[in-house]
Design a protein around this motif. Structure first.
Motif, PDB file in Angstrom:
ATOM      1  N   LEU A  84       0.829  -1.206   0.000  1.00  0.00           N
ATOM      2  CA  LEU A  84       0.000   0.000   0.000  1.00  0.00           C
ATOM      3  C   LEU A  84       0.864   1.256   0.000  1.00  0.00           C
ATOM      4  CD1 LEU A  84      -2.845  -0.973   2.521  1.00  0.00           C
ATOM      5  CD2 LEU A  84      -2.924  -0.982   0.018  1.00  0.00           C
ATOM      6  N   ALA A  85       1.969   1.229   0.735  1.00  0.00           N
ATOM      7  CA  ALA A  85       2.860   2.392   0.778  1.00  0.00           C
ATOM      8  C   ALA A  85       3.490   2.651  -0.590  1.00  0.00           C
ATOM      9  CB  ALA A  85       3.939   2.173   1.834  1.00  0.00           C
ATOM     10  N   ILE A  86       3.858   1.582  -1.280  1.00  0.00           N
ATOM     11  CA  ILE A  86       4.446   1.737  -2.615  1.00  0.00           C
ATOM     12  C   ILE A  86       3.407   2.279  -3.585  1.00  0.00           C
ATOM     13  CG2 ILE A  86       5.427   0.488  -4.581  1.00  0.00           C
ATOM     14  CD1 ILE A  86       6.567  -1.514  -2.492  1.00  0.00           C
ATOM     15  N   LEU A  87       2.200   1.749  -3.539  1.00  0.00           N
ATOM     16  CA  LEU A  87       1.135   2.217  -4.434  1.00  0.00           C
ATOM     17  C   LEU A  87       0.845   3.694  -4.190  1.00  0.00           C
ATOM     18  CD1 LEU A  87      -1.324  -0.833  -4.261  1.00  0.00           C
ATOM     19  CD2 LEU A  87       0.395  -0.335  -6.015  1.00  0.00           C
ATOM     20  N   ALA A  88       0.838   4.107  -2.922  1.00  0.00           N
ATOM     21  CA  ALA A  88       0.599   5.510  -2.603  1.00  0.00           C
ATOM     22  C   ALA A  88       1.717   6.389  -3.144  1.00  0.00           C
ATOM     23  CB  ALA A  88       0.462   5.682  -1.091  1.00  0.00           C
ATOM     24  N   LYS A  89       2.946   5.923  -3.027  1.00  0.00           N
ATOM     25  CA  LYS A  89       4.092   6.696  -3.518  1.00  0.00           C
ATOM     26  C   LYS A  89       3.978   6.972  -5.011  1.00  0.00           C
ATOM     27  CE  LYS A  89       9.121   6.453  -4.083  1.00  0.00           C
ATOM     28  NZ  LYS A  89      10.351   5.663  -3.820  1.00  0.00           N
ATOM     29  N   TYR A  90       3.506   5.982  -5.762  1.00  0.00           N
ATOM     30  CA  TYR A  90       3.422   6.125  -7.222  1.00  0.00           C
ATOM     31  C   TYR A  90       2.028   6.543  -7.692  1.00  0.00           C
ATOM     32  CZ  TYR A  90       8.057   4.022  -7.621  1.00  0.00           C
ATOM     33  OH  TYR A  90       9.413   3.778  -7.530  1.00  0.00           O
ATOM     34  N   HIS A  91       1.146   6.843  -6.737  1.00  0.00           N
ATOM     35  CA  HIS A  91      -0.220   7.293  -7.061  1.00  0.00           C
ATOM     36  C   HIS A  91      -0.954   6.272  -7.938  1.00  0.00           C
ATOM     37  CE1 HIS A  91       1.028  11.120  -5.358  1.00  0.00           C
ATOM     38  NE2 HIS A  91       2.051  11.132  -6.184  1.00  0.00           N
ATOM     39  N   VAL A  92      -0.868   5.018  -7.519  1.00  0.00           N
ATOM     40  CA  VAL A  92      -1.475   3.909  -8.260  1.00  0.00           C
ATOM     41  C   VAL A  92      -2.571   3.261  -7.430  1.00  0.00           C
ATOM     42  CG1 VAL A  92      -1.032   1.545  -9.066  1.00  0.00           C
ATOM     43  CG2 VAL A  92       0.515   3.399  -9.706  1.00  0.00           C
ATOM     44  N   HIS A  93      -3.681   2.964  -8.078  1.00  0.00           N
ATOM     45  CA  HIS A  93      -4.744   2.186  -7.453  1.00  0.00           C
ATOM     46  C   HIS A  93      -4.746   0.791  -8.061  1.00  0.00           C
ATOM     47  CE1 HIS A  93      -6.762   6.204  -6.428  1.00  0.00           C
ATOM     48  NE2 HIS A  93      -6.318   5.660  -5.314  1.00  0.00           N
ATOM     49  N   ALA A  94      -4.929  -0.204  -7.207  1.00  0.00           N
ATOM     50  CA  ALA A  94      -4.890  -1.600  -7.640  1.00  0.00           C
ATOM     51  C   ALA A  94      -6.185  -2.295  -7.253  1.00  0.00           C
ATOM     52  CB  ALA A  94      -3.697  -2.313  -7.002  1.00  0.00           C
ATOM     53  N   THR A  95      -6.336  -3.515  -7.745  1.00  0.00           N
ATOM     54  CA  THR A  95      -7.464  -4.365  -7.373  1.00  0.00           C
ATOM     55  C   THR A  95      -6.925  -5.532  -6.552  1.00  0.00           C
ATOM     56  OG1 THR A  95      -8.679  -3.773  -9.381  1.00  0.00           O
ATOM     57  CG2 THR A  95      -9.365  -5.782  -8.225  1.00  0.00           C
ATOM     58  N   PHE A  96      -7.486  -5.713  -5.367  1.00  0.00           N
ATOM     59  CA  PHE A  96      -7.075  -6.790  -4.476  1.00  0.00           C
ATOM     60  C   PHE A  96      -8.149  -7.875  -4.466  1.00  0.00           C
ATOM     61  CE2 PHE A  96      -4.532  -3.260  -3.082  1.00  0.00           C
ATOM     62  CZ  PHE A  96      -3.338  -3.816  -2.621  1.00  0.00           C
ATOM     63  N   PHE A  97      -7.765  -9.080  -4.882  1.00  0.00           N
ATOM     64  CA  PHE A  97      -8.664 -10.229  -4.820  1.00  0.00           C
ATOM     65  C   PHE A  97      -8.337 -10.982  -3.533  1.00  0.00           C
ATOM     66  CE2 PHE A  97      -8.698  -9.179  -9.319  1.00  0.00           C
ATOM     67  CZ  PHE A  97     -10.060  -9.258  -9.612  1.00  0.00           C
ATOM     68  N   THR A  98      -9.189 -10.808  -2.553  1.00  0.00           N
ATOM     69  CA  THR A  98      -8.896 -11.234  -1.193  1.00  0.00           C
ATOM     70  C   THR A  98      -9.468 -12.609  -0.863  1.00  0.00           C
ATOM     71  OG1 THR A  98     -10.912 -10.167  -0.392  1.00  0.00           O
ATOM     72  CG2 THR A  98      -8.901  -8.839  -0.398  1.00  0.00           C
ATOM     73  N   LEU A  99      -8.853 -13.246   0.123  1.00  0.00           N
ATOM     74  CA  LEU A  99      -9.370 -14.485   0.685  1.00  0.00           C
ATOM     75  C   LEU A  99     -10.094 -14.179   1.990  1.00  0.00           C
ATOM     76  CD1 LEU A  99      -6.377 -16.923   0.090  1.00  0.00           C
ATOM     77  CD2 LEU A  99      -8.643 -17.074  -0.943  1.00  0.00           C
ATOM     78  N   GLY A 100     -11.251 -14.780   2.170  1.00  0.00           N
ATOM     79  CA  GLY A 100     -12.059 -14.454   3.333  1.00  0.00           C
ATOM     80  C   GLY A 100     -11.588 -15.061   4.635  1.00  0.00           C
ATOM     81  N   LYS A 101     -11.382 -16.368   4.644  1.00  0.00           N
ATOM     82  CA  LYS A 101     -11.241 -17.115   5.893  1.00  0.00           C
ATOM     83  C   LYS A 101     -10.067 -16.676   6.760  1.00  0.00           C
ATOM     84  CE  LYS A 101     -10.898 -21.868   7.615  1.00  0.00           C
ATOM     85  NZ  LYS A 101     -10.816 -23.302   7.251  1.00  0.00           N
ATOM     86  N   ASN A 102      -8.865 -16.748   6.232  1.00  0.00           N
ATOM     87  CA  ASN A 102      -7.679 -16.466   7.039  1.00  0.00           C
ATOM     88  C   ASN A 102      -7.037 -15.117   6.733  1.00  0.00           C
ATOM     89  OD1 ASN A 102      -7.708 -18.990   8.438  1.00  0.00           O
ATOM     90  ND2 ASN A 102      -6.882 -19.968   6.598  1.00  0.00           N
ATOM     91  N   HIS A 103      -7.779 -14.272   6.029  1.00  0.00           N
ATOM     92  CA  HIS A 103      -7.189 -13.006   5.615  1.00  0.00           C
ATOM     93  C   HIS A 103      -8.111 -11.819   5.896  1.00  0.00           C
ATOM     94  CE1 HIS A 103      -3.730 -15.014   3.775  1.00  0.00           C
ATOM     95  NE2 HIS A 103      -4.608 -15.978   3.527  1.00  0.00           N
ATOM     96  N   VAL A 104      -9.219 -11.727   5.172  1.00  0.00           N
ATOM     97  CA  VAL A 104     -10.148 -10.616   5.417  1.00  0.00           C
ATOM     98  C   VAL A 104     -10.627 -10.622   6.861  1.00  0.00           C
ATOM     99  CG1 VAL A 104     -12.402  -9.642   4.833  1.00  0.00           C
ATOM    100  CG2 VAL A 104     -10.896 -10.480   3.011  1.00  0.00           C
ATOM    101  N   MET A 105     -10.998 -11.789   7.363  1.00  0.00           N
ATOM    102  CA  MET A 105     -11.534 -11.868   8.717  1.00  0.00           C
ATOM    103  C   MET A 105     -10.454 -11.725   9.783  1.00  0.00           C
ATOM    104  SD  MET A 105     -14.541 -11.981   7.729  1.00  0.00           S
ATOM    105  CE  MET A 105     -15.252 -11.895   9.372  1.00  0.00           C
ATOM    106  N   VAL A 106      -9.195 -11.946   9.400  1.00  0.00           N
ATOM    107  CA  VAL A 106      -8.078 -11.800  10.343  1.00  0.00           C
ATOM    108  C   VAL A 106      -7.531 -10.374  10.333  1.00  0.00           C
ATOM    109  CG1 VAL A 106      -5.726 -12.580  10.873  1.00  0.00           C
ATOM    110  CG2 VAL A 106      -7.472 -14.238  10.197  1.00  0.00           C
ATOM    111  N   HIS A 107      -7.614  -9.708   9.186  1.00  0.00           N
ATOM    112  CA  HIS A 107      -7.059  -8.355   9.045  1.00  0.00           C
ATOM    113  C   HIS A 107      -8.129  -7.356   8.589  1.00  0.00           C
ATOM    114  CE1 HIS A 107      -3.016 -10.044   9.411  1.00  0.00           C
ATOM    115  NE2 HIS A 107      -3.318 -10.913   8.463  1.00  0.00           N
ATOM    116  N   PRO A 108      -9.243  -7.240   9.298  1.00  0.00           N
ATOM    117  CA  PRO A 108     -10.315  -6.353   8.835  1.00  0.00           C
ATOM    118  C   PRO A 108      -9.901  -4.885   8.759  1.00  0.00           C
ATOM    119  CG  PRO A 108     -10.719  -7.067  11.085  1.00  0.00           C
ATOM    120  CD  PRO A 108      -9.595  -7.908  10.569  1.00  0.00           C
TER     121      PRO A 108
END
Length: 268
Positions: A84-108
């Protein structure tokens, strides 16, 4: 006479092989048709609101500008803040394809930060099961639970699905259509799941990225140290080089605009 017949058979066989090659090129190996971003942009509802990317001189129209979409799979993880810090530095927006079980719910909170920074948050399913190898009910559950996890955290329901390992089929696309989801695969793969060599990852992406390309990388930590761990160091070089080549980075939805993702379609 015999040579004439043989020549005719050769021509017929060549034509048949050409037809098969074209069919394979247009259809996925599991029996699905892929739609290019350029084709998607030609079909859009009259009066629909386009998801054009913001730019210094106004919205970016990928029909006129050389665009590319940067996507990350399988996170978020403890490595995502670095990306995220790198994307902000270069003013870039990306698409994140996330996993629910051990990722989205662990890092809300991380998911909320990703959304707050203007990135597109979509789903890679709940637990990364290969959708072509499980039952219809299991496919539906994987997609639904992965999608709902993102909506629970961000308040926005994903409309884009990345099938794990890019494996989909007519069965999977039919279920995705019923759930109101479009699928997104990729055209440039850094294979960062196989190596920690950042230079190699960068080289692979730069060699295969073309206009309207969809780049695949991962914001995942691999405890075996066999892959993923070279991704962060590769991202600045990928972005800066492609920007130097005249590319504008957009999200997947922006890449398709003024078209909108259609349920049951597979975009590549």
């Amino acid at each position: 006479m015999r040579s004439t017949t043989k020549a005719r058979r050769t021509r017929v066989l060549a034509a048949l092989l050409t037809t098969v090659a074209v069919a394979i090129g247009l259809t996925g190996c599991d029996g699905y048709d892929a739609t290019s971003p350029a084709a998607a942009r030609k079909h859009h509802p009259a009066g629909g609101q386009a998801a054009f990317a913001p730019g210094a001189g106004g919205p970016v129209d990928c029909r006129r500008v050389k665009c590319v979409a940067l996507t990350f799979d399988a996170g978020p993880s403890v490595r995502t803040p670095q990306i995220l810090a790198i994307l902000a530095k270069y003013h870039v927006h990306a698409t994140f394809f996330t996993l629910g079980k051990n990722h989205v719910m662990v890092h809300p909170e991380m998911v909320k930060e990703m959304a707050a920074q203007g990135h597109e948050i979509e789903t890679l399913t709940w637990s990364h099961q290969i959708l072509t190898k499980i039952s219809d009910d299991e496919v539906r559950k994987e997609i639904t639970e992965g999608r709902d996890a993102v909506q629970k955290v961000t308040g926005v329901r994903p409309t884009l699905l990345r099938p794990p390992q890019g494996r989909t089929s007519s069965k999977v696309t039919a279920i995705a259509r019923d759930l109101g989801m479009a699928e997104v695969v990729w055209s440039a793969d850094g294979a960062d799941y196989r190596t920690t060599d950042s230079a190699l990852i960068t080289k692979r992406i730069l060699a295969h990225t073309k206009r309207d390309g969809i780049i695949l990388l991962h914001d995942l930590v691999d405890p075996t140290n066999r892959g993923y761990n070279g991704t962060v160091a590769a991202v600045p070089g990928i972005i800066s080089t492609l920007q130097g080549r005249g590319y504008t980075f957009v999200t997947v939805s922006q890449l398709l605009a003024p078209g909108t993702p259609q349920p049951g379609k597979v975009y590549k």
